[in-house]
Each structure stands twice: as C-alpha cells, then as structure tokens.
Design a protein around this motif. Structure first.
Motif, short mmCIF file in Angstrom:
data_model
loop_
_atom_site.label_atom_id
_atom_site.label_comp_id
_atom_site.label_asym_id
_atom_site.label_seq_id
_atom_site.Cartn_x
_atom_site.Cartn_y
_atom_site.Cartn_z
N VAL A 115 -3.12 19.18 -41.31
CA VAL A 115 -3.91 18.97 -42.52
C VAL A 115 -3.71 17.53 -42.97
O VAL A 115 -2.75 16.86 -42.57
N GLY A 116 -4.61 17.03 -43.83
CA GLY A 116 -4.47 15.69 -44.39
C GLY A 116 -3.31 15.61 -45.36
O GLY A 116 -2.87 16.63 -45.93
N GLU A 117 -2.80 14.38 -45.60
CA GLU A 117 -1.62 14.22 -46.45
C GLU A 117 -1.87 14.61 -47.90
O GLU A 117 -0.94 14.93 -48.64
N HIS A 157 -3.90 17.21 -48.71
CA HIS A 157 -4.34 18.60 -48.73
C HIS A 157 -3.36 19.45 -49.54
O HIS A 157 -2.16 19.16 -49.59
N ARG A 158 -3.85 20.52 -50.13
CA ARG A 158 -3.03 21.37 -50.99
C ARG A 158 -1.85 21.99 -50.25
O ARG A 158 -0.84 22.37 -50.86
N LEU A 159 -1.95 22.09 -48.93
CA LEU A 159 -0.88 22.72 -48.14
C LEU A 159 0.04 21.70 -47.49
O LEU A 159 0.97 22.08 -46.76
N SER A 160 -0.19 20.42 -47.72
CA SER A 160 0.52 19.40 -46.95
C SER A 160 2.04 19.41 -47.13
O SER A 160 2.77 18.92 -46.26
N GLY A 161 2.53 19.94 -48.23
CA GLY A 161 3.96 19.97 -48.45
C GLY A 161 4.64 21.21 -47.88
O GLY A 161 5.87 21.33 -47.92
N ARG A 162 3.86 22.12 -47.32
CA ARG A 162 4.40 23.38 -46.80
C ARG A 162 4.92 23.22 -45.37
O ARG A 162 4.37 22.47 -44.56
N GLY A 170 2.17 9.70 -41.15
CA GLY A 170 2.06 10.57 -42.30
C GLY A 170 0.64 10.86 -42.74
O GLY A 170 0.41 11.59 -43.72
N ARG A 171 -0.35 10.34 -41.98
CA ARG A 171 -1.75 10.58 -42.36
C ARG A 171 -2.16 12.03 -42.11
O ARG A 171 -3.06 12.54 -42.75
N LEU A 172 -1.47 12.68 -41.17
CA LEU A 172 -1.66 14.11 -40.94
C LEU A 172 -0.30 14.80 -41.02
O LEU A 172 0.73 14.20 -40.69
N LYS A 173 -0.31 16.06 -41.45
CA LYS A 173 0.91 16.83 -41.57
C LYS A 173 0.83 18.08 -40.69
O LYS A 173 -0.19 18.76 -40.67
N GLU A 174 1.89 18.35 -39.96
CA GLU A 174 1.97 19.56 -39.12
C GLU A 174 2.54 20.71 -39.94
O GLU A 174 3.53 20.55 -40.66
#
Length: 301
Positions: free
Chosen positions: A173-175, A177-182, A259-263
């Motif tokens: 997801v993008g950095e 995005h609402r889920l990016s910290g999960r 960090g532009r995308l998050k796994e």
C-alpha cells in the motif's frame, strides 16, 4: 495405419481448423475451398483410423483423439521450425536465439544482469521479448521463442520447467494509506478496498487468483477492481493511494526501501512463486540452453 511424411500439408490444414474453430475461416486463411479442407480431414481420419472432430449446431470441437493428434501435430511443426533455425545458424558466424521474459522478471529481476548476460555470451546474438505469461507460452509453443523466463504457474506436463528462484508475492500500500502502519491485516479488512491488479493472462494475476482461492476468497470479492497492464503504472497508482496491490517483491524493492510503498502481511495468506526457465520438452537444443540457465541461476538466486 500407414506411414506418412512428418510435415504433411494436411497437418497445417488441421491446425488451421483447430485455431479458427471453423472450416469457413480456415478455408479463407489457407486460400482453399471448404470441400478441399473436408477431403483432407477425411484422409487424415482414414489414415489414423480416428475421428478428429465433433460437429454440433454448426460448431466444431476436438474429440479425445483429436486432442492427442493436435499435441503431436504442433510438436512436429515446432521441431521443423527448430531444425530450420539451427540449419540457418550454421551458416552464420553467430547463432541467434529468441527468448522472452514476463514483465516483472524482465523489467526488474533480470534487467540489472542483462548486460552481463550479453557480455558473457558474446558469441551469441539474442532477441528479447517482454510480455505476459500467456503470450510468451503461446510464442514458445509455436516456435517463435527458444526459451522463456516465466514468473508464476507453468504446466510442467507441457513444458520443461527449471527453477531459477522463488520470490514472495506480497501486499503493498502507499505510505499515506490508512493501513500503512499495520504489520498484518485480515482479508475481510481488505474487501472494501480498490484492488489494482494486472490484466487477464498475466502470471501475476494468476498467482493472486490461486492464492486467494486457498483461503476461499477471490478478486471478485473486492469492492472495486481496476486492471492495469503496466507494472510501473501499477506501482505509481498504489503509491498515490488509488488502491492496494499485490506484487512480486522483486518489483518493489526500491519503493519499499525508500518508504514510498509499505509491505503488509495478510493473515493466513502466504504466496511464494517460482521464477522459471522454460523450454519445449522436445527441444533438441536444451543441452545448449544449460549454459544460459546456469548463468541466470547464479546471478538471480
């Protein structure tokens, strides 16, 4: 059953009918009359003592015997093309090989090593085609490619498939995005999202469809699905927050590092797929291809 020469023109007629699924279209393609096509097919059926086609409601389909006949007819024509190519290579100072790579593998996994590959085999000329799995396997089947580097699922009953490496297929997801910290999410949490996914026929889409099916989900379960045929655009839209996407980790290493995308892990879903070196099983040049495979295996692993 009497013996026939290997490259009987009737094989071409048979395959044209199969590909066109119509005597009329095959006749136009081959500049023949329909009675002429019918006569040739009757001859083949008499020679081999089989029925090749079912006829129902003006539609034709292959019988079980017809499917076997098709497999060997395609194999014979493929070998003829390989023989012609090998004979032509003998006349040249350098042999030339045509190979393909699927999009992720070609543009991201292979690209950093391609110059070294060409330099290592400087005695050979190459032509590289980058396309999706369906197109490459079709080109391999018809003899337009000598070998292919394929991501994802390949029928090992139809091709000689040798492992190059295994690559995780991950949710990104993008950095912003609402889920990016999960670190992990459930599939149920994702279904309200827009899914950005590769087009029909791509290896990546097939991998995702297969993976989701193992946990009883499908692409159709997402709120919205957008097909995108370009990996760069797929990544850019995911970065911008247009949706979520599943990609091979090799394709997003740079974006993950910056960090532009998050796994994010998906609960109970782990997808790891093979990147493979694929040839026709009956290709007489397979032994020569071992040196190409060995080099690629060493640099990609």
């Amino acid at each position: 059953m009497r013996s026939e020469i290997m490259l009987d023109p009737r094989l071409l007629t048979f395959l044209a009918i199969v590909e066109e699924e119509s005597y009329t279209k095959a006749a136009v393609r081959l500049s023949m009359t329909q009675p002429g096509l019918s006569h040739q097919m009757k001859q083949l059926e008499e020679i081999y003592d089989v029925k090749l086609f079912h006829y129902e409601n003006r539609r034709i389909s292959l019988t079980e015997e017809g499917m076997v006949f098709r497999k060997y007819a395609e194999s014979l024509l493929y070998q003829e093309k390989m023989m012609k190519k090998e004979l032509e290579n003998l006349k040249k100072k350098r042999k030339k090989y045509y190979f393909g790579a699927t999009l992720t593998l070609g543009e991201y996994t292979l690209a950093p090593h391609l110059k070294c590959f060409y330099d290592t085999f400087s005695d050979v000329e190459f032509s590289l085609m980058v396309d999706n799995t369906k197109v490459l396997l079709s080109k391999l089947q018809t003899g337009h490619l000598d070998f292919a580097l394929i991501e994802g699922i390949v029928d090992k009953a139809l091709y000689q498939v040798t492992l190059l490496k295994e690559v995780p297929f991950i949710l990104v997801v993008g950095e912003e995005h609402r889920l990016s910290g999960r670190k992990e999410v459930s599939m149920e949490e994702l279904l309200s999202e827009t899914l950005l996914v590769r087009e029909e026929g791509s290896g990546s889409r097939k991998v995702l469809e297969t993976g989701l099916s193992t946990i009883n989900f499908s692409i159709r379960g997402f709120e919205r699905v957008i097909d995108i045929g370009n990996i760069g655009l797929l990544k850019k839209l995911t970065e911008q927050g247009a949706g979520i996407s599943f990609m091979y980790k090799d394709a997003v290493l740079s974006e993950l590092s910056s960090g532009r995308l998050k796994e994010i892990s998906v609960k109970n879903l782990r997808m790891v797929r093979e990147f493979s070196f694929v040839t026709q099983p009956e290709n007489l040049q397979n032994m020569e291809f071992q040196r190409f495979y060995s080099f690629l295996k060493s640099v990609l692993s």
